[in-house]
Each structure stands twice: as C-alpha cells, then as structure tokens.
Design a protein around this motif. Structure first.
Motif, PDB file in Angstrom:
ATOM      1  N   GLN A 195     -20.881 -61.874  14.155  1.00 24.98           N
ATOM      2  CA  GLN A 195     -22.211 -62.099  14.724  1.00 24.98           C
ATOM      3  C   GLN A 195     -23.186 -61.008  14.290  1.00 24.98           C
ATOM      4  OE1 GLN A 195     -22.602 -61.768  19.062  1.00 24.98           O
ATOM      5  NE2 GLN A 195     -23.786 -63.664  19.039  1.00 24.98           N
ATOM      6  N   GLN A 196     -22.766 -59.741  14.383  1.00 26.30           N
ATOM      7  CA  GLN A 196     -23.636 -58.628  14.006  1.00 26.30           C
ATOM      8  C   GLN A 196     -23.952 -58.637  12.511  1.00 26.30           C
ATOM      9  OE1 GLN A 196     -25.197 -56.496  15.956  1.00 26.30           O
ATOM     10  NE2 GLN A 196     -24.300 -57.398  17.800  1.00 26.30           N
ATOM     11  N   GLU A 232     -26.656 -61.083  11.926  1.00 27.18           N
ATOM     12  CA  GLU A 232     -27.950 -60.590  12.403  1.00 27.18           C
ATOM     13  C   GLU A 232     -28.542 -59.549  11.455  1.00 27.18           C
ATOM     14  OE1 GLU A 232     -27.670 -59.231  16.414  1.00 27.18           O
ATOM     15  OE2 GLU A 232     -26.949 -61.155  17.192  1.00 27.18           O
ATOM     16  N   ALA A 246     -29.865 -61.273   8.332  1.00 25.64           N
ATOM     17  CA  ALA A 246     -31.136 -61.957   8.599  1.00 25.64           C
ATOM     18  C   ALA A 246     -32.276 -60.954   8.730  1.00 25.64           C
ATOM     19  CB  ALA A 246     -31.009 -62.789   9.872  1.00 25.64           C
ATOM     20  N   LEU A 247     -31.988 -59.822   9.389  1.00 27.73           N
ATOM     21  CA  LEU A 247     -33.004 -58.783   9.557  1.00 27.73           C
ATOM     22  C   LEU A 247     -33.418 -58.202   8.212  1.00 27.73           C
ATOM     23  CD1 LEU A 247     -34.679 -57.045  11.466  1.00 27.73           C
ATOM     24  CD2 LEU A 247     -32.692 -55.542  11.756  1.00 27.73           C
ATOM     25  N   LYS A 291     -27.324 -51.561  11.889  1.00 26.58           N
ATOM     26  CA  LYS A 291     -28.503 -52.122  12.561  1.00 26.58           C
ATOM     27  C   LYS A 291     -29.399 -50.995  13.090  1.00 26.58           C
ATOM     28  CE  LYS A 291     -28.095 -55.793  15.245  1.00 26.58           C
ATOM     29  NZ  LYS A 291     -27.833 -56.638  16.438  1.00 26.58           N
TER      30      LYS A 291
END
Length: 368
Positions: free
Chosen positions: A29-30, A33, A36-37, A280
């Motif tokens: 999941q991370q 993300e 996408a970021l 992140k």
C-alpha cells in the motif's frame, strides 16, 4: 550448532507469513502511495528527491560497514554519473565514487537478469584501486570466512560461511534461483519483500567475496524489490537497517542457523516497511524545503539562505548537532553578533526552532 548451509535442507528455505502478513500488505500500500506521489511532483522536485534517496542509501550502506563517507563527495559522484554537473566535480575519494556508481547501476539495471559479470562489476566499482583484496572475482582462500567481533583473544564468531571451494557452484545455483524467481520466471515469487528477503539472506550466507558482501547483498535486495515491482523502488533499506544495526546482525545470525526463515522474513518485512515510510517522509521533507523558500525567500538575506541550504542538504536526518552561532560564523564568515541576530530572525519566522539552553543553544529546522 550447525549453520544453515551445513544442513541437508540447504538451500530450500521454508517459511510462513502468518505473523507478518500485515507488514507485507502495508508495504504494498505504501509503495503504491509513494509511486503516485512521485508522479504528481514537478520534474525538478522528483529529481531532487531521487538524488537524496540514492545519497541516503550510499551513505548508510557504507556506514553499516564502518565506512563514513563525505556527503558532498558522494553527491558529487552521483551527479557526475548522471551527467547533472556541467563540469564534473573532482572527487578524490574512490570509495565515494565507487558506491555512487554502484547505486546508479543497481537502479538503472533493475530489470536485467543477474549474472556473475554483474556481481563482479559491482565488486570492482566498490574496490577500484584497492590492492589488498582480489577484486571482481569470488574468494579463493582456504582460510575460513568468518564474521567476528571482539578484541584480540576475545573474538566471538557470529557466522562462518561455506568454504571457498564451494562458492563457484553455490553462486551458480544462487544466480539460477534469482533469475527463475523474477517476474514471469519459472519459479516466480510474486511478493517483492519475500523475494528480496530470501535473496539477501541466501547471498550473505554464501558470502562469495573477500570483502563487500554486505553492501552488494543490500544492493541485491534493492534490485530484487525493484525488479519484482517492475519499477525502480524509492526507498533506502540501508537507512532503515542502520538505525538498529545490532538487530540486523542478530536477525542474520539467527537466520543462518536454520532453513526455516519465518523470523528472518518477519524482520525483513518490518525493515522494508520502515524504509518505505521513511521514503514518504523524505518526499514531504523536500516539499517543506521548497515551501520555506517560497514563503520566506524575500525575507531572507544571503547569509540565511546559504545556511538554510546547508542545513537542508543534510536531508531528513538533519544537520549534525544542529546549527549554532559558531557554525553559522564558520559558514558565512560573519560576526558573532550578526550570526546570533540572523538565527533569531529565522527562529522568529518559524523556520528554525531551538533545543538545548544557555551557551549550548542549537537550532534545527522546524517542520511546517
């Protein structure tokens, strides 16, 4: 106590994901993300974040092995390799150039199959000019290859790798396994963390080189994750590992006693997840830096800009020991009174915050 390579089950590793399945899910999941970021960022910010990530991995994988390299030298080497310096910087430290070149090659060739030549080339990059070990070839000495700690007379052997005469055949088997477990391979392992955890342990157990096995083993883990995901991964496994080096060595030591490796993969899954979460945070850090200069650029003098750029250049880990008036004077060649005033202004703007007290006031960047 036998080592895993001495057991009849070697190298047929078995495991259960029951106790760490949630970390595998969270990692996936991370990773999505973060990807996408990154795609949503402007090209210059995305490139800056990438450079910081490569720098972090290069610095930390070296620190795990007790080598402390100049951030400036490593970053210059990375930019030289990528052609980002109009005039290539002169980097005298061959270790900095070598680890930078290795990091770039791992990233650029993530989708390629693994070969002996690949590994030998990585070894040559790490040890260019080193005349004390055999470079770009498997170890051949009849002496035991041991991982040892402690002073003279108090040595503790944590692990002894399989003998050198077995390295050629074992590495051929490892390379076959690696290529067969890649996407669409004959024995594909679909989960990137599981595959990377096995690959790292498998390689470290063989310990095929005279030196550099840890750094190359961690490079293999990064290649494995990227290859399995189908894109260069944005994380630094070595940064996560280095934050608790003793736990890493203990997990490896325990794993090299058995070919049932559930505990090792649980540890590795937690490390991979930590590394992805830190990636992140690094992206957020880069965005905050840009926000600071956008919001306060007109209010900063040249000295303050120079010092802030210096502090931000140390990334999310921060400027070692924080900024002080003495360091400010050294960087800007200004007076103590001016340095103190400039720092107070940065604190007043909400860019820096203080820690410590009295004559030991230090400043660090405030999270916006």
């Amino acid at each position: 106590m036998q080592y895993n390579w001495e057991l009849s089950t070697w190298p047929n590793f078995t495991f259960s994901i029951k106790d760490f399945e949630h970390d595998l899910y969270n990692f996936a999941q991370q990773t999505g993300e973060v990807n996408a970021l990154l795609k949503s960022l402007p090209d210059d910010i995305r490139q800056e974040t990438l450079l910081e990530m490569i720098l972090s991995e290069a610095i930390k994988t070296s620190e795990i092995e007790g080598e402390f390299l100049s951030r400036k030298d490593v970053m210059s080497s990375i930019k030289n390799n990528l052609g980002l310096n109009k005039t290539p910087d002169v980097v005298k430290d061959k270790r900095a150039s070598g680890i930078a070149d290795l990091m770039i090659d791992v990233r650029n060739s993530f989708s390629d199959i693994l070969t002996e030549d690949t590994l030998w080339n990585w070894h040559e990059l790490l040890f260019t000019g080193n005349k004390h070990i055999n470079i770009g070839t498997w170890r051949k000495s009849d002496d035991p290859m041991q991982v040892v700690s402690g002073g003279v007379g108090k040595e503790e052997v944590h692990f002894e790798a399989l003998p050198s005469h077995r390295v050629v055949s074992e590495m051929k088997a490892f390379i076959i396994w690696f290529n067969e477990t890649k996407p669409r391979g004959a024995k594909e392992i679909k989960d990137p963390v599981i595959r990377a955890g096995i690959a790292h342990l498998y390689f470290e157990t063989i310990h095929p080189f005279e030196d550099g096995n840890g750094r190359i083993g961690r490079a293999i883990a990064e290649k494995t994750i990227s290859q399995t995901l189908g894109r260069p991964v944005m994380l630094s496994l070595s940064k996560a590992i280095e934050s608790d080096r003793s736990a890493y060595y203990q997990a490896l030591k325990n794993a090299q006693r058995s070919n049932e490796i559930s505990a090792w993969l649980k540890y590795f899954a937690a490390i991979a997840l930590q590394a992805q979460l830190e990636a992140k945070q690094m992206i957020d850090f880069t965005l905050r830096k840009i926000k600071v200069f956008d919001l306060f650029g007109a209010k900063l003098n040249d000295r303050q800009r120079k010092v802030l750029q210096k502090m931000y250049s140390f990334g999310i880990d921060g400027f070692e020991g924080g900024m002080t008036a003495k360091k400010y004077i050294s960087i800007t060649k200004t007076s103590k009174a001016t340095a103190t005033r400039d720092l107070k202004e940065l604190e007043g703007l909400g860019i820096l915050i203080t820690f410590g007290g009295g004559r030991s006031v230090h400043y660090k960047i405030k999270e916006l």
